[in-house]
Design a protein around this motif. Structure first.
Motif, PDB file in Angstrom:
ATOM      1  N   ALA A 415      15.452   9.368  10.391  1.00 40.56           N
ATOM      2  CA  ALA A 415      15.613  10.739   9.867  1.00 40.56           C
ATOM      3  C   ALA A 415      16.895  11.391  10.361  1.00 40.56           C
ATOM      4  CB  ALA A 415      14.408  11.593  10.257  1.00 40.56           C
ATOM      5  N   SER A 416      17.358  10.987  11.548  1.00 45.69           N
ATOM      6  CA  SER A 416      18.564  11.606  12.121  1.00 45.69           C
ATOM      7  C   SER A 416      19.804  11.332  11.278  1.00 45.69           C
ATOM      8  CB  SER A 416      18.797  11.094  13.553  1.00 45.69           C
ATOM      9  OG  SER A 416      19.245   9.740  13.528  1.00 45.69           O
ATOM     10  N   GLY A 417      19.816  10.176  10.576  1.00 46.70           N
ATOM     11  CA  GLY A 417      20.951   9.828   9.734  1.00 46.70           C
ATOM     12  C   GLY A 417      22.219   9.498  10.492  1.00 46.70           C
ATOM     13  N   LEU A 418      22.124   9.287  11.792  1.00 46.84           N
ATOM     14  CA  LEU A 418      23.296   8.976  12.613  1.00 46.84           C
ATOM     15  C   LEU A 418      23.831   7.581  12.276  1.00 46.84           C
ATOM     16  CD1 LEU A 418      21.957  10.327  16.042  1.00 46.84           C
ATOM     17  CD2 LEU A 418      23.767  11.363  14.647  1.00 46.84           C
ATOM     18  N   PRO A 419      25.119   7.315  12.567  1.00 43.51           N
ATOM     19  CA  PRO A 419      25.674   5.972  12.309  1.00 43.51           C
ATOM     20  C   PRO A 419      24.863   4.886  13.026  1.00 43.51           C
ATOM     21  CG  PRO A 419      27.419   7.525  12.856  1.00 43.51           C
ATOM     22  CD  PRO A 419      26.126   8.244  13.099  1.00 43.51           C
ATOM     23  N   GLY A 420      24.448   3.852  12.268  1.00 50.74           N
ATOM     24  CA  GLY A 420      23.677   2.756  12.857  1.00 50.74           C
ATOM     25  C   GLY A 420      22.207   3.066  13.063  1.00 50.74           C
ATOM     26  N   ALA A 421      21.781   4.319  12.736  1.00 51.08           N
ATOM     27  CA  ALA A 421      20.383   4.710  12.981  1.00 51.08           C
ATOM     28  C   ALA A 421      19.401   3.889  12.148  1.00 51.08           C
ATOM     29  CB  ALA A 421      20.200   6.196  12.688  1.00 51.08           C
ATOM     30  N   LEU A 422      19.828   3.524  10.919  1.00 47.74           N
ATOM     31  CA  LEU A 422      18.922   2.762  10.048  1.00 47.74           C
ATOM     32  C   LEU A 422      18.652   1.370  10.624  1.00 47.74           C
ATOM     33  CD1 LEU A 422      17.286   2.791   7.435  1.00 47.74           C
ATOM     34  CD2 LEU A 422      19.292   1.949   6.226  1.00 47.74           C
ATOM     35  N   TYR A 423      19.662   0.766  11.266  1.00 49.08           N
ATOM     36  CA  TYR A 423      19.465  -0.544  11.902  1.00 49.08           C
ATOM     37  C   TYR A 423      18.434  -0.438  13.029  1.00 49.08           C
ATOM     38  CZ  TYR A 423      23.569  -2.428   9.516  1.00 49.08           C
ATOM     39  OH  TYR A 423      24.453  -2.863   8.554  1.00 49.08           O
TER      40      TYR A 423
END
Length: 542
Positions: A415-423
Motif C-alpha cells: 500500500a505504501s507504493g514505495l520503490p521496491g515495495a511490491l517485491y
C-alpha cells in the motif's frame, strides 16, 4: 536378494508426492486462458467468470472429504487393521473428473466440438478444478494418518509439492509444448489423470511406526527445498536470458531427476525397518500402556492400534458437530481473511504492478515466483510449527497469529507504493499465505480429530473463494475501476491500490485477532498434547 516391499508408509508418501507434483494445473490457467478467450470469443469479464468456477471447484472439496471418510471407515473402526487401501477410490474419482473437465475444454478449444454456451464451459472448468480437491484430500489426510506425531511436517510436504506443481507443469509445457497452449490443455487432460491412476495403489493408511520417522521426513523436506531452489533459479534465468531448446531439455532432465529422488529415501528406510521389526511387539505394549495411563480425556484414536496418534484428540467430531463449535468458525474467519486477501493479491499482481510503474516482465516474474514463496510458506509453517510444538510447547494457532500478522505488514508495505515495495510485500504476503494452507488442516485434525478430517478442513477451505470474491471483486476491482474512471480503463499511481491494500491489511489484522482467540481457547488442550507427546517419546519411540 531381499525382495523390495512397496507396501510401506514411505512408498505411500512417495506416491502421494508424485501425485501432488502434477495436481496443480489450476495455477497454470494463464497459459491457456488467452486461447480459451480467442477461440470461444469471450470478453475479459466472461473469461473471469470461467476463472471463478476454477476457484470454486478447487476449494469446494466437501464431497472428496465425505468419500474419503466412507472409503476408509472400515479401517477406522477395526482396531485389528494396520493397513487401509481406501484412498485409491478418492484418487480414481479425482482422475476421472480431471480427464473429463480438461478433455472437454480441449475439445471445445481445438474445434472438435462446437463452442459450448458459457455456462457449460464454466461446468467443464468446475469439474476439472474439482479433481484437485480429491487428489489433495487423499494425499493430505493419508499423510496425517500415517505420521500423527509429525502431522505438521507431513501436511507441509504435501501442500508444498502441490504449491510447486504449477511451476513444474510450466516447465513441462515450455519444454514439450512451447507456444502450443491447445496441446497443453490435452496434456492437462492426460498427465494429471494417468499419474494418480498409476500411483493410487500405493497410497494407503499404515497405522504402524516405521523407524526414525523424523529423519526420513526431513529427507523428503530436503528434496522439496532443493526442488524449490532449482525451480526458482530456472524461473529467474528464463526471465533474464532466452533459453535455447537444448538448454530447456537439459533443465527438464535435471528436473525429472530431482522428482525421482524421493524414491531413494523410501528405499533407504527398508534397511532401518528390518532392525526395528523385532522390537515392535514390546513397543506396542508400551504405547498401549501409555494410552491407558495418559492424561484423562486424551488417548489414542481407535484406528491406531499402536498408539502412535499421540498428537490427536480422543473424539472424532463429524462435520455437523465441528460446525457447532466456536473454534470451527474462528478458523473459518481467519482463513477468509488470510487466504482471501492472499488470492486477491496474486490475482491482481499485474494490475497492481502496472499502477505502481513496474514493467510487464517484472510483474510476470513476480507472478512466477509466487509459487516459490507459496511453497516456502506451506512447507515452512508445517515443519517449524512441529518443531516448536515438540521442543517449546508453542501451539499451532500461535503460528497462525504470527503469519496473519505478517500478511498485515505485507499488505501495508504494498500500500505504501514505495520503490521496491511490491517485491518485498509480495514475498511476505506469498509466504504467509502459503502458511495458512498447512496450518489450517493440521489444526483441524488436532482439534476435531482425524476421523472426518477431510470433510472438515475442506469445508473450512470454502472460506478461500468467499474471501477471494470479497477482496478481488468488491474491494480491489471496485476501487481500481472507481479510481481509473477519469483516466480510461487503466489507472496509474499509488492511489489506485492504496485503499484496497489498507482494507486487506485491516482484514488480516482481524484474522490475526481471531487466531489469537483460538490460541487462548486451545492453550490448555495443546499443553496436554505436549505432555502426552513427551511421555510418549520417553518410551524410546520416534
Amino acid at each position: 536378494m531381499e525382495r523390495l516391499n512397496l507396501n510401506t508408509k514411505w512408498f505411500s508418501t512417495v506416491a502421494s508426492i508424485w501425485i501432488q507434483c502434477t495436481s496443480g494445473s489450476l495455477y497454470t490457467f494463464s497459459i491457456y486462458s488467452p486461447t480459451l478467450k480467442s477461440t470461444q470469443s469471450y470478453d475479459q469479464s466472461t473469461l473471469d467468470t470461467v476463472s471463478v468456477f476454477k476457484d470454486i471447484g478447487a476449494n469446494c472439496g466437501v464431497l472428496s472429504g465425505v468419500l474419503y471418510t466412507k472409503a476408509t471407515s472400515h479401517h477406522h473402526h477395526q482396531r485389528t487393521s494396520t493397513i487401509s487401501s481406501g484412498p485409491w477410490v478418492v484418487l480414481l474419482v479425482g482422475a476421472i473428473q480431471c480427464f473429463a473437465g480438461y478433455f472437454l475444454m480441449w475439445a471445445a478449444v481445438s474445434g472438435l466440438i462446437r463452442p459450448p454456451p458459457v455456462v457449460v464451459m464454466c461446468l467443464f472448468m468446475f469439474v476439472a478444478a474439482h479433481a484437485q480437491s480429491f487428489f489433495n484430500t487423499a494425499n493430505v489426510v493419508t499423510s496425517v494418518r500415517n505420521f500423527p506425531s509429525y502431522s505438521g511436517t507431513a501436511v507441509g510436504i504435501m501442500k508444498g509439492f502441490l504449491g510447486l506443481s504449477g511451476a513444474i507443469l510450466v516447465q513441462v509445457y515450455q519444454t514439450l509444448f512451447n507456444n502450443r497452449p491447445t496441446s497443453y490443455l490435452l496434456m492437462l487432460a492426460l498427465l494429471p489423470s494417468i499419474n494418480p491412476m498409476i500411483q493410487m495403489w500405493f497410497v494407503r493408511i499404515h497405522s504402524v511406526s516405521e523407524g526414525d520417522e523424523k529423519k526420513y521426513l526431513d529427507s523428503f523436506s530436503v528434496v522439496s527445498l532443493v526442488l524449490a531452489a532449482y525451480l526458482m533459479i530456472i524461473i529467474i534465468l528464463e526471465h533474464v536470458f532466452s533459453f535455447q531448446f537444448s538448454m530447456r531439455v537439459v533443465a527438464f532432465i535435471l528436473l525429472m531427476l530431482l522428482l525421482v529422488s524421493p524414491i531413494f529415501v523410501a528405499i533407504k528406510t527398508r534397511e532401518k525397518n528390518s532392525d526395528i521389526i523385532s522390537e515392535r511387539n514390546q513397543l506396542v505394549d508400551e504405547s498401549k500402556m501409555l494410552a491407558r495411563h495418559g492424561p484423562s480425556g486424551y488417548r489414542s484414536l481407535p484406528d491406531d492400534p499402536e498408539g502412535s496418534s499421540c498428537l490427536q484428540n480422543d473424539q472424532d467430531l463429524n462435520l455437523l458437530q465441528a460446525a457447532c463449535t466456536v473454534d470451527f468458525w474462528i478458523l473459518f474467519l481467519a482463513m477468509a481473511c488470510g487466504m482471501g486477501s492472499g488470492l486477491a493479491t496474486v490475482n491482481n499482481l499485474s494490475q497492481v504492478g502496472g499502477s505502481l510503474g513496474y514493467a510487464s516482465f517484472e510483474t510476470n516474474t513476480l507472478v512466477s515466483l509466487w509459487s516459490i514463496w507459496n511453497f516456502l510458506g506451506r512447507f515452512g509453517a508445517g515443519y517449524i510449527s512441529d518443531q516448536f510444538l515438540r521442543s517449546r510447547g508453542w501451539s499451532r494457532p500461535l503460528f497462525m497469529v504470527i503469519t496473519l500478522a505478517g500478511m498485515t505488514i505485507g499488505h501495508l508495505v504494498i500500500a505504501s507504493g514505495l520503490p521496491g515495495a511490491l517485491y518485498a510485500g509480495s514475498v511476505l504476503v506469498g509466504v504467509c499465505y502459503g502458511s495458512q494452507w498447512s496450518l489450517m488442516p493440521t489444526i483441524a485434525s488436532e482439534i476435531f480429530g482425524v476421523g472426518h478430517m477431510g470433510t472438515i478442513f475442506n469445508t473450512i477451505t470454502i472460506a478461500s473463494p468467499v474471501g477471494s470474491y470479497i477482496f478481488s471483486v468488491r474491494v480491489v476491482g471496485y476501487i481500481y475501476d472507481r479510481e481509473s474512471s477519469g483516466e480510461g480503463i487503466t489507472c496509474t499511481g499509488t492511489h489506485c491500490i492504496m485503499l484496497s491494500f489498507l482494507i486487506m491489511a485491516s482484514a488480516t489484522f482481524l484474522g490475526a485477532l481471531a487466531a489469537l482467540g483460538l490460541f487462548l481457547r486451545t492453550k490448555g488442550f495443546y499443553n496436554r498434547i505436549v505432555l502426552v507427546s513427551l511421555q510418549h517419546s520417553m518410551t524410546g519411540r520416534p
